[in-house]
Design an enzyme around this catalytic site. Sequence first.
Site, PDB file in Angstrom:
ATOM      1  CE  LYS A   1       1.172   5.047   8.216  1.00 25.60           C
ATOM      2  NZ  LYS A   1       0.885   4.096   7.304  1.00 25.60           N
TER       3      LYS A   1
ATOM      4  CE1 TYR B   1      -2.999   2.657   0.854  1.00 27.21           C
ATOM      5  CE2 TYR B   1      -2.436   3.111   2.362  1.00 27.21           C
ATOM      6  CZ  TYR B   1      -3.286   3.648   2.058  1.00 27.21           C
ATOM      7  OH  TYR B   1      -4.098   4.383   1.995  1.00 27.21           O
TER       8      TYR B   1
ATOM      9  CG  ASP C   1       5.593   3.731   0.914  1.00 29.73           C
ATOM     10  OD1 ASP C   1       5.700   4.023   1.824  1.00 29.73           O
ATOM     11  OD2 ASP C   1       4.450   3.203   0.727  1.00 29.73           O
TER      12      ASP C   1
END
Length: 435
Positions: free
Chosen positions: A268, A145, A240
């Site tokens: 994050k 994702y 990522d």
Amino acid sequence: MTLLPQTASLHERAKRVMPGGVSSPVRAFRAVGGDSLIVESARGCRLITTSGQTLLDFVGSWGPLVLGHAHPEVVEALGNAAARGTSYGATCEVEIELAERICRCYPGLDQVRFVSSGTEATMSALRLARGATGRELVVKFSGCYHGHVDHLLVAAGSGLATLGTADSQGVPAAFASLTRVLPLDDEQALVDLFDREGDRIAAVIIEPVPANNGLLLQRPEFLQRVRRLTSKHGALLVFDEVITGFRLGPGGAAERYDITPDLACFGKVIGGGLPVGAFGGREDTMAHLAPDGDVYQAGTLSGNPLAMTAGLTTLEILQRDSGWATLEALGAYLEQRIASLPKNPAFPISLARVGSLFWLSLQTGPLPRRPDAIREDAGTAYRLLFHSLLESGVYLAPSAYEVGFLSLAHSRSEIDLLVEGLHRASSSGPPCGDQ
Ligand SMILES: *Cc1c(COP(=O)(O)O)cnc(C)c1O
């Protein structure tokens, strides 16, 4: 629209004015059933809901809160920063400091551009990769994702896995047609694709530690092969690291696997609980970005002083307090406790873990390395575990495909509570798959 009476529950009010009552679909309890959480406050590793329940939290806002909720030093730094202004629309010192720290810690990074979410980071990194290479194709892996970027919402993991849609409506076929999807853990598929279309591939994007469809730990040889093939064909390798960056350690997964990507995406943890993302790479690659280059990218709140302060304070504390070593020790303790649970063949539980990231694999045999190796009825057993734990005050993510997060606010005694809850649930529940 008529207003609901004061007596309407917060859930009713939420559902009336927000689709599904949430601002992000993973927060709804669709996969496990029941009402989603409405939180009143949070501190350390505990959440307090508006109905007064205190929950031991292993979600940590889905990854950012590596120090736990409302860490006193982060809260104090934010208070001081807010008093000096909440947004300048201009560069600020703390932004420079955070950029310096990220570049110093992460392999091969000369420069970063701040954005406001992980989605923006991957979207912009891939635009940059296309601009820098003059090529159009992007390769991603099934189960990874990368945020809700149009052309990346293909075989994209948990949120979609639990919705049962392989893809999102609203993404034009023309966009998706520029994305090639490969299986994880399969060197040959990669070689074949590069043989066919290598000169059209701008970038290969991968979560080096895929953590959005279970935790699918990859063989280092596979990741090394991705690195070698992208270099050979002049495509950029994009890591990522939105989950793994500054969670696995200061150098993220790149340092752990000793592989330097061409571009890295963050989010994050580097925002310490405020909305932040970033992407970066070598100076010559980043030179393609506006204002130096002709790949456009911008943001009104990018480099926001509050967000930069929360991120920088978080990273400083991690470094000062040997946070990563503590997180690793906590993770190892969880792993050891789960391994020592009596085996229940009717309800197998094993742990996939790296550092403070963990995932409960509810099947026997080797840990899955790709989404299709996860048993299809994993959700049934998980639903049982989830509700049993929630009743005893332990909150795991409301989906079988989401990872759990440990923070420096957790201690061994909280891990014990989780493990005892798991033991109770798995020894009292009916055999999974038999419902
Ligand atoms: C969370 C996540 C994103 C998206 O970040 P947002 O801030 O939710 O947009 C991208 N990539 C990975 C690996 C993620 O875990």
